[in-house]
Design a protein around this motif. Sequence first.
Motif, PDB file in Angstrom:
ATOM      1  N   UNK A  47     -44.104 -24.179  51.322  1.00  0.00           N
ATOM      2  CA  UNK A  47     -42.669 -23.990  51.541  1.00  0.00           C
ATOM      3  C   UNK A  47     -42.454 -23.135  52.784  1.00  0.00           C
ATOM      4  N   UNK A  48     -41.272 -23.237  53.366  1.00  0.00           N
ATOM      5  CA  UNK A  48     -40.926 -22.442  54.546  1.00  0.00           C
ATOM      6  C   UNK A  48     -40.006 -21.286  54.200  1.00  0.00           C
ATOM      7  N   UNK A  49     -39.414 -21.340  52.990  1.00  0.00           N
ATOM      8  CA  UNK A  49     -38.523 -20.278  52.524  1.00  0.00           C
ATOM      9  C   UNK A  49     -38.428 -20.382  51.016  1.00  0.00           C
ATOM     10  N   UNK A  50     -38.315 -19.246  50.353  1.00  0.00           N
ATOM     11  CA  UNK A  50     -38.102 -19.218  48.908  1.00  0.00           C
ATOM     12  C   UNK A  50     -36.824 -18.451  48.602  1.00  0.00           C
ATOM     13  N   UNK A  51     -35.947 -19.071  47.791  1.00  0.00           N
ATOM     14  CA  UNK A  51     -34.754 -18.405  47.274  1.00  0.00           C
ATOM     15  C   UNK A  51     -34.957 -18.230  45.782  1.00  0.00           C
ATOM     16  N   UNK A  52     -34.948 -16.992  45.290  1.00  0.00           N
ATOM     17  CA  UNK A  52     -35.209 -16.762  43.871  1.00  0.00           C
ATOM     18  C   UNK A  52     -34.150 -15.890  43.219  1.00  0.00           C
ATOM     19  N   UNK A  53     -33.797 -16.253  42.009  1.00  0.00           N
ATOM     20  CA  UNK A  53     -32.899 -15.426  41.212  1.00  0.00           C
ATOM     21  C   UNK A  53     -33.666 -14.193  40.736  1.00  0.00           C
ATOM     22  N   UNK A  54     -32.923 -13.154  40.410  1.00  0.00           N
ATOM     23  CA  UNK A  54     -33.561 -11.935  39.917  1.00  0.00           C
ATOM     24  C   UNK A  54     -34.073 -12.120  38.491  1.00  0.00           C
ATOM     25  N   UNK A  55     -33.245 -12.690  37.622  1.00  0.00           N
ATOM     26  CA  UNK A  55     -33.606 -12.815  36.218  1.00  0.00           C
ATOM     27  C   UNK A  55     -34.098 -14.229  35.929  1.00  0.00           C
ATOM     28  N   UNK A  56     -35.329 -14.316  35.466  1.00  0.00           N
ATOM     29  CA  UNK A  56     -35.935 -15.588  35.111  1.00  0.00           C
ATOM     30  C   UNK A  56     -36.404 -15.517  33.655  1.00  0.00           C
ATOM     31  N   UNK A  57     -36.492 -16.652  32.970  1.00  0.00           N
ATOM     32  CA  UNK A  57     -36.839 -16.627  31.543  1.00  0.00           C
ATOM     33  C   UNK A  57     -38.180 -15.962  31.237  1.00  0.00           C
ATOM     34  N   UNK A  58     -39.151 -16.105  32.148  1.00  0.00           N
ATOM     35  CA  UNK A  58     -40.484 -15.564  31.870  1.00  0.00           C
ATOM     36  C   UNK A  58     -40.879 -14.426  32.819  1.00  0.00           C
ATOM     37  N   UNK A  59     -39.916 -13.759  33.398  1.00  0.00           N
ATOM     38  CA  UNK A  59     -40.221 -12.657  34.304  1.00  0.00           C
ATOM     39  C   UNK A  59     -39.018 -12.320  35.161  1.00  0.00           C
ATOM     40  N   UNK A  60     -39.268 -11.713  36.312  1.00  0.00           N
ATOM     41  CA  UNK A  60     -38.157 -11.411  37.220  1.00  0.00           C
ATOM     42  C   UNK A  60     -38.538 -11.743  38.658  1.00  0.00           C
ATOM     43  N   UNK A  61     -37.513 -11.823  39.492  1.00  0.00           N
ATOM     44  CA  UNK A  61     -37.727 -12.221  40.876  1.00  0.00           C
ATOM     45  C   UNK A  61     -38.560 -11.231  41.671  1.00  0.00           C
ATOM     46  N   UNK A  62     -38.525  -9.959  41.279  1.00  0.00           N
ATOM     47  CA  UNK A  62     -39.324  -8.956  41.996  1.00  0.00           C
ATOM     48  C   UNK A  62     -40.806  -9.299  41.900  1.00  0.00           C
ATOM     49  N   UNK A  63     -41.238  -9.749  40.724  1.00  0.00           N
ATOM     50  CA  UNK A  63     -42.637 -10.145  40.543  1.00  0.00           C
ATOM     51  C   UNK A  63     -43.003 -11.283  41.485  1.00  0.00           C
ATOM     52  N   UNK A  64     -42.057 -12.224  41.666  1.00  0.00           N
ATOM     53  CA  UNK A  64     -42.317 -13.344  42.572  1.00  0.00           C
ATOM     54  C   UNK A  64     -42.369 -12.865  44.018  1.00  0.00           C
TER      55      UNK A  64
END
Length: 461
Positions: A47-64
Amino acid sequence: MTQTVLIVDDEPAIRELLEITLSRMGLNTQSAATLSEAQSALRQEQADLCLTDMRLPDGNGISLVELIQRDYPNLPVAMITAHGSVETAITALKAGAFDFITKPIELERLRTLVSSALRLSDYSGTDGEPSSDDAKTAQLIGNTAVINTLRQQIHKLARSQAPVHIHGESGSGKEVVARLIHQHGPRAEAAFIAVNCGAIPAELMESELFGHVKGSFTGAAKDKLGLFQSANGGTLFLDEVADLPLAMQVKLLRAIQEKAVRPVGGNEELAIDVRILSATHKNLADEVAAGRFRNDLYYRIHVIDLQVPSLRERLDDLPALSEAILSRISADSPGGPATLSNCALEAMHNYHFPGNVRELENILERAWALSEGRQIEASDLQFASGPSSSSAASSLSNLAAPALAIEEAFGNLEAYLEDIERQVISAALEQCRWNKTATAKLLGISFRSLRYRLQKLQLDD
């Protein structure tokens, strides 16, 4: 080749909105609803860019964000946060996120963020200073360990949109560092606007920063763009930001939070896209504690702190710095660039340089003007009356020499010795302009020891 954006969000409506918007920008999209799906997608396709939400069902965006920083360091990632979640946004930026966008998502803001992030690929392979004939092109000269570390930090910070606060003594090169962050980032083709906050009269500061409309006050004969508008799409460098009046700090905070400015006399706010870099030789945390700087503004501009070393910490760079400065100031004279004799270089190694690189430039310019040949000798160097590193201790005694009345110590030795220690440390702090790191080095003690003594002597206000 068409670029790809990875969208990570567990809300189907958000994913669909982002997919439609990005496809209209001519981009491919991949979607993931969970942290594990995102990790799998990253392994399968570049990928050239990732857009991620903060709250995810199995973790959080900070981890990503942290995973991408570790395993895919050239992939910019932006965080989608809840409206008003300043702490979350700052945490994401500190973790290495390129930028953030809040819900509800403003599509124009999204397009700007995506375009800026995708331009990062044009700068990811640059390791040295950009080559240019432009006089504004900054250079970081030297190869000491502290300068190499600073150079690495600059390249890392250039890949982010996080506000950076640059701290260092006067004359150490804070603006050079700010220019390098700008030059190595995706905003390099846009404007870099530097403003000294301590040099603008308080009554003109709002007009200078935000602009004004014709007739808004006496003398406003025409509309004027402010510095925020002039830096739109680029970088605004606020030098000596600690000198901003408190009333102006409130308005600056709003401009940063809302990404918009209202010109003096204007009826509406104007959207701006500016990266904020700031600097001061003062300790901002101490300014906050003293009530001279707003705590909320401090956390907005102080997301990442970058320390610029003093010249005393990089004396091995003196030959390279001197050569570069002399080449510049003697470029127009016949016979080749000026040089330094070994004696002159040794004399500079023994000097304290309280004014850092700026003082070095002044010394060499004066020496070049006074020298009779093309080689500058030690006798051509006219150092300021401040102490050299080799005579720091003796100069301290001149600055604050306590009256040695021995009988005053009888029966009260501890208080007597503490009084002497207090005078010496106070003089050292004044000499180093209250830079505690420099003060500890000047006194030949550790920073921890200085901090303990300041607390014990009640000097750490």
